[in-house]
Design an enzyme around this catalytic site. Structure first.
Site, PDB file in Angstrom:
ATOM      1  N   ILE A 182       0.842  -1.206   0.000  1.00 47.42           N
ATOM      2  CA  ILE A 182       0.000   0.000   0.000  1.00 47.42           C
ATOM      3  C   ILE A 182       0.874   1.253   0.000  1.00 47.42           C
ATOM      4  O   ILE A 182       0.678   2.171  -0.803  1.00 47.42           O
ATOM      5  CB  ILE A 182      -0.976   0.004   1.211  1.00 47.42           C
ATOM      6  CG1 ILE A 182      -1.964  -1.155   1.065  1.00 47.42           C
ATOM      7  CG2 ILE A 182      -1.701   1.342   1.337  1.00 47.42           C
ATOM      8  CD1 ILE A 182      -3.036  -1.232   2.135  1.00 47.42           C
ATOM      9  N   ASP A 308      -8.920 -12.204   4.138  1.00 45.44           N
ATOM     10  CA  ASP A 308      -8.083 -11.495   5.108  1.00 45.44           C
ATOM     11  C   ASP A 308      -8.398 -11.870   6.560  1.00 45.44           C
ATOM     12  O   ASP A 308      -7.496 -11.928   7.391  1.00 45.44           O
ATOM     13  CB  ASP A 308      -8.276  -9.970   4.978  1.00 45.44           C
ATOM     14  CG  ASP A 308      -7.617  -9.412   3.725  1.00 45.44           C
ATOM     15  OD1 ASP A 308      -7.054 -10.202   2.940  1.00 45.44           O
ATOM     16  OD2 ASP A 308      -7.673  -8.179   3.531  1.00 45.44           O
ATOM     17  N   HIS A 441       8.533 -12.678 -30.392  1.00 46.54           N
ATOM     18  CA  HIS A 441       9.430 -11.525 -30.407  1.00 46.54           C
ATOM     19  C   HIS A 441       8.739 -10.390 -31.142  1.00 46.54           C
ATOM     20  O   HIS A 441       8.095 -10.637 -32.152  1.00 46.54           O
ATOM     21  CB  HIS A 441      10.725 -11.891 -31.138  1.00 46.54           C
ATOM     22  CG  HIS A 441      11.669 -10.733 -31.248  1.00 46.54           C
ATOM     23  ND1 HIS A 441      12.374 -10.259 -30.160  1.00 46.54           N
ATOM     24  CD2 HIS A 441      12.014  -9.952 -32.297  1.00 46.54           C
ATOM     25  CE1 HIS A 441      13.118  -9.241 -30.557  1.00 46.54           C
ATOM     26  NE2 HIS A 441      12.912  -9.026 -31.835  1.00 46.54           N
TER      27      HIS A 441
HETATM   28  P1  NAD Z   1       2.203  -4.520   4.951  1.00 43.36           P
HETATM   29  O1  NAD Z   1       2.124  -5.325   6.191  1.00 43.36           O
HETATM   30  O2  NAD Z   1       2.527  -5.177   3.691  1.00 43.36           O
HETATM   31  O3  NAD Z   1       3.306  -3.356   5.149  1.00 43.36           O
HETATM   32  C1  NAD Z   1       3.343  -2.538   6.288  1.00 43.36           C
HETATM   33  C2  NAD Z   1       4.763  -2.072   6.501  1.00 43.36           C
HETATM   34  O4  NAD Z   1       4.757  -1.114   7.554  1.00 43.36           O
HETATM   35  C3  NAD Z   1       5.702  -3.182   6.923  1.00 43.36           C
HETATM   36  O5  NAD Z   1       6.770  -3.256   6.012  1.00 43.36           O
HETATM   37  C4  NAD Z   1       6.151  -2.757   8.320  1.00 43.36           C
HETATM   38  O6  NAD Z   1       7.485  -3.101   8.596  1.00 43.36           O
HETATM   39  C5  NAD Z   1       5.946  -1.250   8.304  1.00 43.36           C
HETATM   40  N1  NAD Z   1       5.723  -0.621   9.621  1.00 43.36           N
HETATM   41  C6  NAD Z   1       4.855  -1.030  10.579  1.00 43.36           C
HETATM   42  N2  NAD Z   1       4.926  -0.181  11.647  1.00 43.36           N
HETATM   43  C7  NAD Z   1       5.824   0.789  11.341  1.00 43.36           C
HETATM   44  C8  NAD Z   1       6.330   1.950  12.027  1.00 43.36           C
HETATM   45  N3  NAD Z   1       5.913   2.295  13.252  1.00 43.36           N
HETATM   46  N4  NAD Z   1       7.259   2.721  11.404  1.00 43.36           N
HETATM   47  C9  NAD Z   1       7.702   2.380  10.168  1.00 43.36           C
HETATM   48  N5  NAD Z   1       7.259   1.288   9.491  1.00 43.36           N
HETATM   49  C10 NAD Z   1       6.334   0.512  10.047  1.00 43.36           C
HETATM   50  O7  NAD Z   1       0.819  -3.731   4.900  1.00 43.36           O
HETATM   51  P2  NAD Z   1       0.139  -2.744   3.840  1.00 43.36           P
HETATM   52  O8  NAD Z   1       1.072  -2.234   2.824  1.00 43.36           O
HETATM   53  O9  NAD Z   1      -0.594  -1.781   4.707  1.00 43.36           O
HETATM   54  O10 NAD Z   1      -0.891  -3.678   3.100  1.00 43.36           O
HETATM   55  C11 NAD Z   1      -1.846  -4.431   3.854  1.00 43.36           C
HETATM   56  C12 NAD Z   1      -2.079  -5.783   3.217  1.00 43.36           C
HETATM   57  O11 NAD Z   1      -2.758  -5.648   1.974  1.00 43.36           O
HETATM   58  C13 NAD Z   1      -0.776  -6.500   2.933  1.00 43.36           C
HETATM   59  O12 NAD Z   1      -0.878  -7.840   3.286  1.00 43.36           O
HETATM   60  C14 NAD Z   1      -0.604  -6.354   1.460  1.00 43.36           C
HETATM   61  O13 NAD Z   1       0.105  -7.423   0.864  1.00 43.36           O
HETATM   62  C15 NAD Z   1      -2.042  -6.291   0.957  1.00 43.36           C
HETATM   63  N6  NAD Z   1      -2.063  -5.473  -0.277  1.00 43.36           N
HETATM   64  C16 NAD Z   1      -1.741  -6.043  -1.443  1.00 43.36           C
HETATM   65  C17 NAD Z   1      -1.684  -5.270  -2.572  1.00 43.36           C
HETATM   66  C18 NAD Z   1      -1.330  -5.882  -3.867  1.00 43.36           C
HETATM   67  O14 NAD Z   1      -1.353  -7.097  -3.980  1.00 43.36           O
HETATM   68  N7  NAD Z   1      -0.964  -5.097  -4.870  1.00 43.36           N
HETATM   69  C19 NAD Z   1      -1.949  -3.917  -2.515  1.00 43.36           C
HETATM   70  C20 NAD Z   1      -2.261  -3.373  -1.308  1.00 43.36           C
HETATM   71  C21 NAD Z   1      -2.299  -4.162  -0.184  1.00 43.36           C
END
Ligand code: NAD
Length: 462
Positions: A182, A308, A441
């Site tokens: 995200i 989820d 190609h």
């Molecule tokens: P995510 O869990 O993938 O990423 C959250 C990130 O925030 C992590 O890398 C974590 O280390 C970081 N984080 C947490 N607390 C923090 C802090 N205090 N300071 C700094 N960094 C911090 O979650 P997301 O991106 O919110 O997405 C949610 C879910 O939705 C995920 O499982 C994701 O795979 C899914 N999603 C998928 C897609 C896609 O397939 N294109 C798109 C959007 C979301």
């Protein structure tokens, strides 16, 4: 006698697909939904973000049109129209799901669903509260943006993705907390429309779930586009100061702060479990996700949980696949369990990122003997024709069986290309056979063939 064979709570990509499969298998089906049908994916996630990213792509192409011999003078953007179009796309698809419900004679029960006992659900809306019974219940209530006591969404300065998708006023600056899918997708979007973007990620790399080489390549690209990346950096506090946001973060014991227009929370999601009646019948929950078996059955025989709400992977397409398995099981079929190593994951950044199976680190842990092929897109003719030379394809195989155990792409159309590798992996096509397959190609997919060849030292273009 029950009102329905199956009631599904939630109509996201897990719930609505399960409902249609259920009706197709001749089960009397209803869906409970408190908001728009289609869930987060269709209304506030995958779909509207992709519509926004299309606007970003068009704008980026116009910005570099001169390079292609096209002169565009006086170009600009109307941000509110960018947002409005994205909402229209989401609404259109939500209507499409409603149409499919009608076509399949699925009842939509509007309101908030709560499990009362093993076979009864109450559905409460502003107007009324009704009760319906079902032989089986499928919980598909999804998840919502995680908040912390020191990081709460106020929808003015501190926002979640829903607000970012609907607010028609573009911020001049934004700090995105979290470098997951995200965070990275919104960073690409806002940067394209010239907002100053900072991503703060507490782990050493953005997209930490991906293969490390992929994350590093993406970081290089985002930095080139002047997106500020603060990795290994933890957000400690968020405050509002004089109508702006103040983010206090720490890295290596040093504290610092940034003042910004908006702060986007993208620190993950948590299951929607509140008030849905789990405690009424004692459904097992583990680490705040509903516990299920390989048929997505909870500890209560006739109650299932998909998508989820039952935990990772938090992907629309895995939710749909889980919904189909749960329903097939309910219908007395004998579905094959999902192999989660065959489920692709994509991030629609620029360049795009897509993967299936194990990262190099995981593969090294699980297999004695791995081999890797890697080919940069700059060696692929089509990438140069479209001026997208960034990134690479990486394929990891078990050297003993030549089976693909992981595949990773960063580059143009990675999310489309990964399907080919997902197909090869799930049908166990060995890498030597993939290398001997003829790809048309000039196409980006030649990068897949060339990478398979590279595993055996046989690539032509590198
Ligand atoms: P995510 O869990 O993938 O990423 C959250 C990130 O925030 C992590 O890398 C974590 O280390 C970081 N984080 C947490 N607390 C923090 C802090 N205090 N300071 C700094 N960094 C911090 O979650 P997301 O991106 O919110 O997405 C949610 C879910 O939705 C995920 O499982 C994701 O795979 C899914 N999603 C998928 C897609 C896609 O397939 N294109 C798109 C959007 C979301």
């Amino acid at each position: 006698m029950f009102d329905y064979d199956v009631i599904i709570i939630g109509s996201g990509p897990g719930g609505y697909v399960a409902a249609i499969k259920s009706a197709q298998l001749g089960l009397k089906t209803a869906v409970v939904e408190q908001a728009e049908v289609g869930g987060v994916c269709l209304n506030w996630g995958c779909i509207p973000t992709k519509a926004l990213l299309k606007s970003a792509e068009i704008f980026n192409n116009i910005k570099k049109s001169k390079k292609f011999g096209i002169g565009v003078s006086n170009y600009n953007f109307d941000y509110s129209k960018v947002i409005k179009r994205s909402r229209q796309v989401a609404n259109r698809l939500s209507k499409g799901v409603n149409f499919l419900f009608k076509k399949n004679e699925i009842d939509v029960l509007n309101g908030f669903g709560k499990i009362i006992d093993n076979n009864t659900i109450s559905i409460s809306s502003k107007e009324e509260s009704i009760r319906k019974t079902a032989k089986n219940i499928v919980i598909a209530t999804g998840a919502h943006t995680k908040e912390f006591p020191n990081m709460k969404i106020d929808n003015e300065i501190i926002i979640g993705s829903k607000n970012a998708l609907s607010n028609e006023e573009k911020p001049d600056s934004i700090v995105i907390i979290g470098g997951g899918a995200i965070g990275v997708e919104f960073a690409h979007f806002f940067n394209s429309f010239e907002t100053k973007v900072t991503i703060v990620e507490m782990l050493p790399n953005i997209l930490p779930q991906e293969d490390k080489e992929i994350s590093i390549e993406l970081e290089r690209n985002l930095k080139r586009r002047k997106i500020k990346l603060l990795t290994n950096t933890k957000v400690e506090k968020i405050e509002k100061v004089n109508g702006k946001g103040k983010v206090t973060y720490s890295s290596d014991g040093n504290y610092n702060e940034i003042i910004t227009d908006k702060i986007l929370l993208a620190v993950g999601v948590e299951a929607n479990l509140k008030n849905i009646g789990l405690e009424n019948i004692g459904i097992d929950v583990e680490n705040k996700w509903i516990k299920v078996n390989e048929n997505y059955q909870t500890n209560i025989e006739n109650i299932f949980a998909i998508g989820d709400v039952k935990g990772a992977p938090l992907l629309a397409h895995s939710a749909s696949a889980e919904g189909i398995i749960a329903i097939e099981y309910i219908a007395g079929k004998n579905p094959k369990p999902l192999n989660y190593e065959n489920i692709p994951a994509c991030t629609f950044s620029h360049p795009q990122v897509a993967s299936v199976g194990l990262t190099e680190k995981m593969a090294n842990k699980k297999y004695k003997n791995i081999k890797i092929g890697k080919v940069p897109f700059r060696a692929i003719g089509k990438s140069i024709t479209i001026d997208e030379p960034e990134g690479f394809v990486k394929i990891i195989i078990d050297a003993d069986t030549k089976k693909i155990i992981g595949a990773h792409i960063i580059g143009p159309d990675a999310a489309e290309l990964i399907s080919g590798l997902g197909l090869a992996k799930s049908t166990e096509i060995t890498a030597d056979k993939l290398a001997k397959t003829i790809f048309a190609h000039p196409t980006l997919s030649e990068g897949i063939k060339e990478t398979a060849e590279n595993i055996f030292g046989e690539a032509i273009h590198i």
